[in-house]
Design an enzyme around this catalytic site. Structure first.
Site, PDB file in Angstrom:
ATOM      1  N   LYS A 148      -0.206  -5.951  -1.306  1.00  0.00           N
ATOM      2  CA  LYS A 148      -0.063  -4.781  -1.620  1.00  0.00           C
ATOM      3  C   LYS A 148       0.169  -4.970  -3.552  1.00  0.00           C
ATOM      4  O   LYS A 148       1.150  -5.178  -3.676  1.00  0.00           O
ATOM      5  CB  LYS A 148       0.621  -3.636  -1.294  1.00  0.00           C
ATOM      6  CG  LYS A 148      -0.330  -2.583  -1.606  1.00  0.00           C
ATOM      7  CD  LYS A 148       0.280  -1.024   0.065  1.00  0.00           C
ATOM      8  CE  LYS A 148       0.115  -0.388  -0.406  1.00  0.00           C
ATOM      9  NZ  LYS A 148      -1.338   0.165  -1.292  1.00  0.00           N
TER      10      LYS A 148
HETATM   11  N1  PMP Z   1      -6.563  -0.248   1.365  1.00  0.00           N
HETATM   12  C1  PMP Z   1      -6.110  -0.146   0.446  1.00  0.00           C
HETATM   13  C2  PMP Z   1      -6.693  -0.893  -0.782  1.00  0.00           C
HETATM   14  C3  PMP Z   1      -5.231   0.418   0.124  1.00  0.00           C
HETATM   15  O1  PMP Z   1      -4.385   0.940  -1.226  1.00  0.00           O
HETATM   16  C4  PMP Z   1      -4.203   1.701   1.462  1.00  0.00           C
HETATM   17  C5  PMP Z   1      -3.124   1.955   0.953  1.00  0.00           C
HETATM   18  N2  PMP Z   1      -1.967   1.399   1.296  1.00  0.00           N
HETATM   19  C6  PMP Z   1      -4.478   1.272   2.840  1.00  0.00           C
HETATM   20  C7  PMP Z   1      -6.000   0.557   3.332  1.00  0.00           C
HETATM   21  C8  PMP Z   1      -4.159   2.081   3.718  1.00  0.00           C
HETATM   22  O2  PMP Z   1      -3.426   1.488   4.275  1.00  0.00           O
HETATM   23  P1  PMP Z   1      -2.018   2.069   4.885  1.00  0.00           P
HETATM   24  O3  PMP Z   1      -2.496   3.002   6.398  1.00  0.00           O
HETATM   25  O4  PMP Z   1      -0.754   1.301   5.462  1.00  0.00           O
HETATM   26  O5  PMP Z   1      -1.461   2.977   3.988  1.00  0.00           O
END
Ligand code: PMP
Length: 305
Positions: A157
Site C-alpha cells: 500500500k
Molecule cells: N485495493 C486497493 C488498491 C485498495 O486501496 C484497497 C483499500 N485499502 C483495497 C483493494 C481493499 O483493501 P482492504 O479491504 O484491506 O481495505
C-alpha cells in the site's frame, strides 16, 4: 471532513494542527510512504467503538514498509496500542477511519530508499460511505492498467502507487460511472481503484488471486471466510477474464473505505437481473454485523476501543 483533534506525529500524540511535515520531505516529493486505511465501527447498543482487524492491517502496513526498505520501532501490537491511545483522545461516537502512514522523513533531493529516516504518523477522520451509489453502482472498464508487481508492487500500500488509482477513479467518475474495473498487464481483471472485486458465477464466488496484481484486501479476506463459513458457498481465487464480468450473476467490490459496493451495471450491461443479488445482499448484512462486533463467533476480529 471531520478530522481528529489529535494525531500521532514524530513519536507522540499532538494536537492535529501541530502534525505538519515540510514541503521538502522525501515522502511528499517522491511518494515514498506506505499507509493503511482501517476502520473503527460504532456499536449503538454497547455505545462503544470497535476497531476491525487492526492486527491484519498493521501486518500489511509493516510488510509494505519492508518492501520499501523502511523500519520503525513498533510491531503490530505496539501500533494497535498507539491507535487505541489516539482514538481515546477524541470523543468519537460514530464510524471512523484511521490513516496510519510510514514515510521517508528526510528533507532534500535524491530519489532512493536507503539511508533515509523513517517516521510513523496517524490521524483519524469520520467517514461514511466512500462510494455514494453503493447499492447499485455502474462500473466501467478503465483504460488504465493496474500497476504491476515488477513496476510498483500492487500488494504494497504505497502512496506513490495511488497516482494509478487516482487516474482510474477520476476518468471513471468524469465519464459518469461510479467506479472502474482495472485490468492488469495480462488483461485479467485485477480490482477497482481502491477496492477488490468479486463475481458470482454458477453459484460460486470468484475473485482474482493475490498474484493478479491486487492489493491483498482485509475485507476481501473477511468476505472469503464469511461466504465459506456462514453462507456455505464455494469461493474460488482464480484469474477472471474481461467478458466473464458481463455474464456474471452478481458483482460486488470490497474495501475498508468502500465496504461492500453492489454493482448492478457494467458498461451499460445489467449485471444479472440488474438489481443487487441475493449473495451480495446477505454478505452486506452479515459484514455489517461482524464489523460492529454483533457476532460473538467473530469477536477475535473486533478490538474494543
Ligand atoms: N485495493 C486497493 C488498491 C485498495 O486501496 C484497497 C483499500 N485499502 C483495497 C483493494 C481493499 O483493501 P482492504 O479491504 O484491506 O481495505
Amino acid at each position: 471532513m471531520d478530522l481528529s483533534k489529535h494525531a500521532f506525529f514524530e513519536g507522540k500524540i499532538v494536537p492535529f494542527a501541530d502534525a505538519k511535515i515540510s514541503i521538502a520531505t522525501h515522502g511528499f516529493l517522491y511518494g515514498t510512504s506506505v499507509f493503511s486505511g482501517m476502520r473503527a465501527y460504532w456499536n449503538e447498543e454497547k455505545k462503544r467503538l470497535f476497531m476491525f482487524r487492526p492486527f491484519e492491517h498493521f501486518q500489511r502496513l509493516l510488510n509494505s514498509a519492508r518492501m520499501m526498505a523502511m523500519d520503525i520501532p513498533y510491531d503490530e501490537e505496539g501500533l494497535i496500542q498507539l491507535s487505541l491511545d489516539v482514538l481515546r483522545m477524541d470523543d468519537w461516537k460514530g464510524d471512523v477511519y484511521l490513516r496510519p502512514t510510514i514515510y521517508k522523513a528526510d528533507m532534500g533531493i535524491g530519489v532512493r530508499l536507503h539511508d533515509l529516516k523513517d517516521e510513523f504518523c496517524m490521524f483519524v477522520t469520520a467517514l461514511d460511505s466512500y462510494v455514494k451509489n453503493n447499492s447499485n453502482a455502474h462500473l466501467t472498464f478503465s483504460s488504465w492498467r493496474r500497476i504491476d508487481d515488477n513496476s510498483i508492487p500492487a500488494r504494497g500500500k504505497i502512496s506513490g502507487a495511488y497516482a494509478n488509482s487516482a487516474l482510474i477513479k477520476t476518468d471513471a467518475n468524469r465519464a459518469g460511472f461510479d467506479e472502474a474495473i482495472v485490468l492488469d498487464h495480462n488483461g485479467h481483471v485485477s480490482e477497482g481503484s481502491a477496492m477488490n472485486i468479486f463475481m458470482v458465477r454458477d453459484g460460486a464466488l470468484v475473485t482474482p488471486p493475490a498474484t493478479d496484481n491486487i492489493l491483498e484486501g482485509i475485507t476481501r479476506r473477511s468476505i472469503i471466510e464469511l461466504a465459506r463459513n456462514e453462507l456455505g458457498i464455494e469461493v474460488l481465487e482464480r484469474s477472471i477474464d474481461r467478458t466473464e464480468v458481463f455474464i456474471a450473476d452478481e458483482i460486488f467490490m470490497t474495501g475498508t473505505a468502500a465496504q461492500i459496493v453492489a454493482a448492478t451495471k457494467v458498461d451499460y450491461r445489467p449485471v444479472g437481473r440488474g438489481t443487487m443479488g441475493p449473495i451480495t445482499t446477505k454478505l452486506r448484512a452479515l459484514f455489517d454485523d461482524v464489523v460492529r462486533a454483533k457476532l460473538p463467533k467473530y469477536h477475535q476480529w473486533n478490538v474494543e476501543v
